[in-house]
Motif scaffolding. Structure first.
Motif, PDB file in Angstrom:
ATOM      1  N   TYR A 151      42.030  34.535 -13.131  1.00 39.92           N
ATOM      2  CA  TYR A 151      42.270  33.885 -11.852  1.00 39.92           C
ATOM      3  C   TYR A 151      43.171  34.803 -11.035  1.00 39.92           C
ATOM      4  O   TYR A 151      43.821  35.685 -11.581  1.00 39.92           O
ATOM      5  CB  TYR A 151      42.952  32.534 -12.053  1.00 39.92           C
ATOM      6  CG  TYR A 151      42.082  31.484 -12.683  1.00 39.92           C
ATOM      7  CD1 TYR A 151      41.704  31.569 -14.011  1.00 39.92           C
ATOM      8  CD2 TYR A 151      41.622  30.394 -11.935  1.00 39.92           C
ATOM      9  CE1 TYR A 151      40.891  30.608 -14.589  1.00 39.92           C
ATOM     10  CE2 TYR A 151      40.816  29.416 -12.506  1.00 39.92           C
ATOM     11  CZ  TYR A 151      40.459  29.538 -13.838  1.00 39.92           C
ATOM     12  OH  TYR A 151      39.655  28.570 -14.402  1.00 39.92           O
TER      13      TYR A 151
ATOM     14  N   ARG B  52      45.622  29.475  -6.203  1.00 40.29           N
ATOM     15  CA  ARG B  52      45.051  30.248  -7.304  1.00 40.29           C
ATOM     16  C   ARG B  52      43.553  29.952  -7.379  1.00 40.29           C
ATOM     17  O   ARG B  52      43.133  28.795  -7.283  1.00 40.29           O
ATOM     18  CB  ARG B  52      45.735  29.881  -8.619  1.00 40.29           C
ATOM     19  CG  ARG B  52      45.426  30.825  -9.776  1.00 40.29           C
ATOM     20  CD  ARG B  52      46.277  30.515 -10.974  1.00 40.29           C
ATOM     21  NE  ARG B  52      47.699  30.752 -10.709  1.00 40.29           N
ATOM     22  CZ  ARG B  52      48.646  30.694 -11.638  1.00 40.29           C
ATOM     23  NH1 ARG B  52      48.313  30.438 -12.906  1.00 40.29           N
ATOM     24  NH2 ARG B  52      49.906  30.898 -11.327  1.00 40.29           N
TER      25      ARG B  52
ATOM     26  N   TYR C 178      45.903  36.465 -13.093  1.00 38.70           N
ATOM     27  CA  TYR C 178      46.376  35.719 -14.252  1.00 38.70           C
ATOM     28  C   TYR C 178      45.258  35.537 -15.272  1.00 38.70           C
ATOM     29  O   TYR C 178      44.125  35.212 -14.910  1.00 38.70           O
ATOM     30  CB  TYR C 178      46.869  34.332 -13.833  1.00 38.70           C
ATOM     31  CG  TYR C 178      48.055  34.336 -12.907  1.00 38.70           C
ATOM     32  CD1 TYR C 178      47.882  34.335 -11.536  1.00 38.70           C
ATOM     33  CD2 TYR C 178      49.353  34.329 -13.412  1.00 38.70           C
ATOM     34  CE1 TYR C 178      48.972  34.337 -10.675  1.00 38.70           C
ATOM     35  CE2 TYR C 178      50.448  34.320 -12.570  1.00 38.70           C
ATOM     36  CZ  TYR C 178      50.240  34.322 -11.203  1.00 38.70           C
ATOM     37  OH  TYR C 178      51.330  34.327 -10.357  1.00 38.70           O
ATOM     38  N   CYS C 179      45.630  35.677 -16.510  1.00 39.12           N
ATOM     39  CA  CYS C 179      44.715  35.409 -17.608  1.00 39.12           C
ATOM     40  C   CYS C 179      44.847  33.942 -18.017  1.00 39.12           C
ATOM     41  O   CYS C 179      45.950  33.367 -17.966  1.00 39.12           O
ATOM     42  CB  CYS C 179      45.062  36.325 -18.787  1.00 39.12           C
ATOM     43  SG  CYS C 179      44.017  36.127 -20.231  1.00 39.12           S
ATOM     44  N   ASN C 180      43.761  33.362 -18.430  1.00 37.78           N
ATOM     45  CA  ASN C 180      43.694  31.948 -18.767  1.00 37.78           C
ATOM     46  C   ASN C 180      42.950  31.774 -20.091  1.00 37.78           C
ATOM     47  O   ASN C 180      41.900  32.377 -20.283  1.00 37.78           O
ATOM     48  CB  ASN C 180      42.980  31.227 -17.613  1.00 37.78           C
ATOM     49  CG  ASN C 180      42.548  29.829 -17.940  1.00 37.78           C
ATOM     50  OD1 ASN C 180      41.540  29.631 -18.613  1.00 37.78           O
ATOM     51  ND2 ASN C 180      43.292  28.862 -17.452  1.00 37.78           N
TER      52      ASN C 180
ATOM     53  N   TYR D 220      46.318  27.655 -21.355  1.00 42.93           N
ATOM     54  CA  TYR D 220      47.452  28.576 -21.383  1.00 42.93           C
ATOM     55  C   TYR D 220      47.265  29.634 -20.292  1.00 42.93           C
ATOM     56  O   TYR D 220      46.133  30.029 -19.988  1.00 42.93           O
ATOM     57  CB  TYR D 220      47.544  29.273 -22.740  1.00 42.93           C
ATOM     58  CG  TYR D 220      47.704  28.330 -23.907  1.00 42.93           C
ATOM     59  CD1 TYR D 220      46.596  27.794 -24.561  1.00 42.93           C
ATOM     60  CD2 TYR D 220      48.971  27.959 -24.352  1.00 42.93           C
ATOM     61  CE1 TYR D 220      46.730  26.929 -25.626  1.00 42.93           C
ATOM     62  CE2 TYR D 220      49.120  27.092 -25.432  1.00 42.93           C
ATOM     63  CZ  TYR D 220      47.991  26.573 -26.059  1.00 42.93           C
ATOM     64  OH  TYR D 220      48.157  25.715 -27.102  1.00 42.93           O
ATOM     65  N   TRP D 221      48.405  30.087 -19.767  1.00 43.72           N
ATOM     66  CA  TRP D 221      48.395  31.097 -18.718  1.00 43.72           C
ATOM     67  C   TRP D 221      49.306  32.263 -19.098  1.00 43.72           C
ATOM     68  O   TRP D 221      50.350  32.084 -19.728  1.00 43.72           O
ATOM     69  CB  TRP D 221      48.915  30.507 -17.406  1.00 43.72           C
ATOM     70  CG  TRP D 221      48.029  29.477 -16.814  1.00 43.72           C
ATOM     71  CD1 TRP D 221      48.104  28.128 -16.978  1.00 43.72           C
ATOM     72  CD2 TRP D 221      46.912  29.717 -15.943  1.00 43.72           C
ATOM     73  NE1 TRP D 221      47.100  27.519 -16.281  1.00 43.72           N
ATOM     74  CE2 TRP D 221      46.364  28.458 -15.632  1.00 43.72           C
ATOM     75  CE3 TRP D 221      46.327  30.873 -15.405  1.00 43.72           C
ATOM     76  CZ2 TRP D 221      45.249  28.316 -14.794  1.00 43.72           C
ATOM     77  CZ3 TRP D 221      45.231  30.730 -14.571  1.00 43.72           C
ATOM     78  CH2 TRP D 221      44.705  29.467 -14.273  1.00 43.72           C
TER      79      TRP D 221
END
Length: 115
Positions: free
Chosen positions: A37, A45, A94-96, A104-105
């Motif tokens: 994201y 976001r 951002y990784c998700n 989780y982020w």
């Protein structure tokens, strides 16, 4: 609990490429999905790309054909290859990690594209 560590962001000229990495603290094999994201200043976001447990993917229209998401289960890592970058791609990425119970982020990595 899953910790996610993004890397690979930076400053790049328009038309250039970057590869983002997201390393998870545990196996990603059981994740429902993992995704990238982004959030630009003043914006919400938004989803960039997502990869599901069966390997299927989906992308935002704005990055289709330019970005590619992939995963390496052996390394517990998800990648985002970004080509033909544009100034409007500038954002914190951002990784998700989405399990059946939680999301989780990561902390995010800055990508800045200049013209």
């Amino acid at each position: 609990q899953v910790q996610l560590a993004e890397s690979g962001g930076g400053l790049v000229q328009a038309g250039g490429s970057l590869r983002l990495s997201c390393a998870a603290s545990r196996s990603i094999f059981g994740a429902v999905s993992m995704g990238w994201y982004r959030q630009a200043p003043g914006n919400e976001r938004e989803l960039v790309a997502r990869i599901f447990s069966d390997g299927s993917t989906n992308y935002a229209d704005s990055v289709t054909g330019r970005f590619t998401i992939s995963r390496d289960n052996a390394k517990n890592t998800v990648y985002l290859q970004m080509n033909s970058l544009k100034p409007e791609d500038t954002a914190v990425y951002y990784c998700n990690f989405r399990s059946s119970l939680r999301v989780y982020w990561g902390q995010g990595t800055q990508v800045t594209v200049f013209s």
